[in-house]
Design a protein around this motif. Structure first.
Motif, mmCIF file in Angstrom:
data_model
loop_
_atom_site.group_PDB
_atom_site.id
_atom_site.type_symbol
_atom_site.label_atom_id
_atom_site.label_comp_id
_atom_site.label_asym_id
_atom_site.label_seq_id
_atom_site.Cartn_x
_atom_site.Cartn_y
_atom_site.Cartn_z
ATOM 1 N N GLY A 38 0.790 -1.230 0.000
ATOM 2 C CA GLY A 38 0.000 0.000 0.000
ATOM 3 C C GLY A 38 0.820 1.277 0.000
ATOM 4 N N ASP A 39 2.078 1.215 0.431
ATOM 5 C CA ASP A 39 2.911 2.411 0.447
ATOM 6 C C ASP A 39 3.577 2.678 -0.900
ATOM 7 O OD1 ASP A 39 2.302 2.767 3.105
ATOM 8 O OD2 ASP A 39 4.048 1.656 3.826
ATOM 9 N N CYS A 40 3.399 1.764 -1.846
ATOM 10 C CA CYS A 40 4.029 1.927 -3.160
ATOM 11 C C CYS A 40 3.074 2.622 -4.128
ATOM 12 C CB CYS A 40 4.424 0.566 -3.742
ATOM 13 S SG CYS A 40 5.616 -0.360 -2.751
ATOM 14 N N GLU A 41 3.643 3.291 -5.093
ATOM 15 C CA GLU A 41 2.822 3.922 -6.128
ATOM 16 C C GLU A 41 2.145 2.834 -6.957
ATOM 17 O OE1 GLU A 41 3.342 6.705 -10.140
ATOM 18 O OE2 GLU A 41 4.981 6.572 -8.680
ATOM 19 N N ARG A 42 0.911 3.103 -7.385
ATOM 20 C CA ARG A 42 0.150 2.155 -8.190
ATOM 21 C C ARG A 42 -0.173 2.806 -9.526
ATOM 22 N NH1 ARG A 42 -1.673 -1.622 -4.700
ATOM 23 N NH2 ARG A 42 -3.215 -2.417 -6.142
ATOM 24 N N THR A 43 -0.156 2.007 -10.572
ATOM 25 C CA THR A 43 -0.438 2.553 -11.888
ATOM 26 C C THR A 43 -0.987 1.457 -12.781
ATOM 27 O OG1 THR A 43 0.486 3.868 -13.700
ATOM 28 C CG2 THR A 43 1.874 2.125 -12.803
ATOM 29 N N GLY A 44 -1.386 1.827 -14.005
ATOM 30 C CA GLY A 44 -1.948 0.879 -14.960
ATOM 31 C C GLY A 44 -0.900 0.363 -15.916
ATOM 32 N N ALA A 45 -1.361 -0.334 -16.981
ATOM 33 C CA ALA A 45 -0.444 -1.064 -17.847
ATOM 34 C C ALA A 45 0.491 -0.159 -18.631
ATOM 35 C CB ALA A 45 -1.249 -1.931 -18.816
ATOM 36 N N THR A 46 -0.047 0.822 -19.341
ATOM 37 C CA THR A 46 0.810 1.627 -20.215
ATOM 38 C C THR A 46 1.826 2.458 -19.440
ATOM 39 O OG1 THR A 46 -0.924 1.686 -21.890
ATOM 40 C CG2 THR A 46 0.834 3.317 -22.075
ATOM 41 N N PRO A 47 1.425 3.196 -18.408
ATOM 42 C CA PRO A 47 2.441 3.945 -17.649
ATOM 43 C C PRO A 47 3.478 3.041 -17.005
ATOM 44 C CG PRO A 47 0.235 4.740 -17.136
ATOM 45 C CD PRO A 47 0.074 3.469 -17.915
ATOM 46 N N LEU A 48 3.084 1.824 -16.615
ATOM 47 C CA LEU A 48 4.024 0.902 -15.974
ATOM 48 C C LEU A 48 5.167 0.567 -16.924
ATOM 49 C CD1 LEU A 48 4.370 -0.772 -13.336
ATOM 50 C CD2 LEU A 48 3.265 -2.654 -14.522
ATOM 51 N N ALA A 49 4.844 0.268 -18.175
ATOM 52 C CA ALA A 49 5.886 -0.070 -19.140
ATOM 53 C C ALA A 49 6.779 1.118 -19.449
ATOM 54 C CB ALA A 49 5.251 -0.587 -20.437
ATOM 55 N N GLU A 50 6.248 2.317 -19.310
ATOM 56 C CA GLU A 50 7.015 3.506 -19.642
ATOM 57 C C GLU A 50 7.919 3.978 -18.510
ATOM 58 O OE1 GLU A 50 4.086 6.360 -20.696
ATOM 59 O OE2 GLU A 50 3.680 5.470 -22.680
ATOM 60 N N ARG A 51 7.652 3.536 -17.294
ATOM 61 C CA ARG A 51 8.322 4.135 -16.142
ATOM 62 C C ARG A 51 9.316 3.235 -15.428
ATOM 63 N NH1 ARG A 51 4.611 6.816 -11.977
ATOM 64 N NH2 ARG A 51 6.680 7.412 -11.273
ATOM 65 N N VAL A 52 9.276 1.915 -15.682
ATOM 66 C CA VAL A 52 10.126 1.010 -14.906
ATOM 67 C C VAL A 52 11.330 0.557 -15.721
ATOM 68 C CG1 VAL A 52 8.171 0.221 -13.520
ATOM 69 C CG2 VAL A 52 8.820 -1.059 -15.568
ATOM 70 N N ASP A 53 12.387 0.164 -14.990
ATOM 71 C CA ASP A 53 13.575 -0.426 -15.621
ATOM 72 C C ASP A 53 13.453 -1.939 -15.754
ATOM 73 O OD1 ASP A 53 14.789 2.137 -15.420
ATOM 74 O OD2 ASP A 53 15.379 1.676 -13.356
ATOM 75 N N LEU A 54 12.622 -2.530 -14.888
ATOM 76 C CA LEU A 54 12.469 -3.982 -14.822
ATOM 77 C C LEU A 54 11.076 -4.281 -14.316
ATOM 78 C CD1 LEU A 54 13.671 -6.938 -14.727
ATOM 79 C CD2 LEU A 54 14.342 -6.424 -12.366
ATOM 80 N N LEU A 55 10.420 -5.278 -14.923
ATOM 81 C CA LEU A 55 9.111 -5.726 -14.454
ATOM 82 C C LEU A 55 9.259 -7.116 -13.855
ATOM 83 C CD1 LEU A 55 6.063 -5.272 -14.193
ATOM 84 C CD2 LEU A 55 5.794 -6.241 -16.492
ATOM 85 N N VAL A 56 8.867 -7.264 -12.595
ATOM 86 C CA VAL A 56 8.915 -8.559 -11.918
ATOM 87 C C VAL A 56 7.503 -9.131 -11.913
ATOM 88 C CG1 VAL A 56 9.468 -9.789 -9.792
ATOM 89 C CG2 VAL A 56 10.855 -7.826 -10.489
ATOM 90 N N ALA A 57 7.337 -10.311 -12.502
ATOM 91 C CA ALA A 57 6.039 -10.973 -12.591
ATOM 92 C C ALA A 57 6.008 -12.120 -11.592
ATOM 93 C CB ALA A 57 5.784 -11.472 -14.008
ATOM 94 N N ILE A 58 5.060 -12.082 -10.657
ATOM 95 C CA ILE A 58 4.958 -13.090 -9.605
ATOM 96 C C ILE A 58 3.725 -13.942 -9.860
ATOM 97 C CG2 ILE A 58 4.763 -13.512 -7.132
ATOM 98 C CD1 ILE A 58 5.934 -10.119 -8.162
ATOM 99 N N GLY A 59 3.923 -15.226 -10.116
ATOM 100 C CA GLY A 59 2.816 -16.130 -10.392
ATOM 101 C C GLY A 59 3.299 -17.306 -11.208
ATOM 102 N N GLY A 60 2.515 -17.702 -12.193
ATOM 103 C CA GLY A 60 2.902 -18.786 -13.081
ATOM 104 C C GLY A 60 3.232 -18.261 -14.468
#
Length: 293
Positions: free
Chosen positions: A49-71
């Motif tokens: 909850g203390d982290c910034e939250r965003t949607g799909a397009t801004p996420l791809a534009e703003r991060v250096d690495l995407l960590v996917a947790i699941g299968g």
């Protein structure tokens, strides 16, 4: 020195084990001084909850690495999120088989090594699928990391269609459908349909018929540079659908044809140090179990 400093987190929705892992990874990353941005589409509001939250397009534009947790399905969703960008994906396994998500959920040392630049980079080709009308205009489109699947819909009867490769007639099918698979997807639905396993470095696609009426219709491996066209009788359109990684469904209309080719940009996967493709195959497919050398 950290190679990645702004990290995106995405995960399988409505899974308690996944949300717990996301929270622990978020806390660990922030403890390292990383900026953490959470995918608001898949992660509940009460998690990280203390982290910034965003949607799909801004996420791809703003991060250096995407960590996917699941299968593997979670990683497929992540691949669609960052498709066309240079953002790499690191998969943390909270699923079942996990061909693509190979980081242990409790092993933060593996994550730390990747953040510091100790990883194996692995570019995987994607497919581009288009529905075109009789004039060649694009009606709908999708992309796929695993496979594009033509399949029957709301019927127990087989469907009929033709495949054309680079303008040449390849085959006329009566079957339950056709799987067009990348090397990545060759260990997924295509393998269940009797298709070959393709090493990720092989520049090819596999065409795997689904329960063909003629048993001599076998899987076919073609160049990844090929252009595949599927032509279907207009009176069958209500019984046919096209699925891209089970992430997007395209609905053919009378007069439409399907066109599949390699997507312009690959997806960039990262693996922790020591990653070996054949180790993954042996572990996940249980090759050699009970047969010591």
């Amino acid at each position: 020195m950290q190679v990645f400093s702004t990290i995106g987190l995405t995960g399988k929705p409505d899974d308690a084990a996944v949300t717990d892992t996301i929270q622990r990874i978020a806390d660990h990353l922030r403890g390292r001084g990383c900026t953490v941005i959470v995918d608001g589409r898949t992660v509940p509001d009460h998690v990280a909850g203390d982290c910034e939250r965003t949607g799909a397009t801004p996420l791809a534009e703003r991060v250096d690495l995407l960590v996917a947790i699941g299968g593997d399905g979670t990683l497929l969703t992540a691949a669609h999120t960052v498709a066309g960008s240079e953002v790499p994906i690191l998969g943390v396994n909270r699923g079942r088989l996990g061909f693509l998500v190979d980081v242990s959920p409790g092993d933060f040392a593996e994550i730390d090594k990747v953040l510091e630049g100790q990883y194996t980079a692995d570019d995987r080709m994607m497919l581009s699928a288009e529905l075109r009308d009789g004039e060649g205009r694009v009606l709908d489109a999708g992309i796929a990391l695993n496979d594009v699947v033509l399949h029957k819909w709301h019927t127990a009867r087989m469907i009929e269609f033709e495949t054309w490769i680079d303008g040449q007639l390849c085959n006329q099918y009566r079957s339950d459908g056709l799987i067009i698979s990348t090397p990545t997807g060759s260990t997924a639905y295509a393998m269940s349909g009797g298709g070959p396993i393709l090493h990720p470095d092989v520049d090819a696609m596999a065409l795997v018929p689904i329960c063909p009426h003629t048993l001599s219709n076998r899987p076919l491996v073609i160049s990844a540079g090929s252009h595949i066209e599927i032509r279907m009788p207009g009176d069958q359109m209500a019984q046919i659908r096209l699925s891209c990684d089970s992430q997007k469904n395209l609905e053919p209309v009378p007069g439409a044809s399907v066109h599949v080719r390699r997507h312009d940009a690959p997806v960039h996967l990262l693996h922790p140090p020591g990653y070996q493709y054949f180790d993954i195959l042996r572990a996940k497919l249980r090759w050699g179990d009970g047969h010591p050398v």
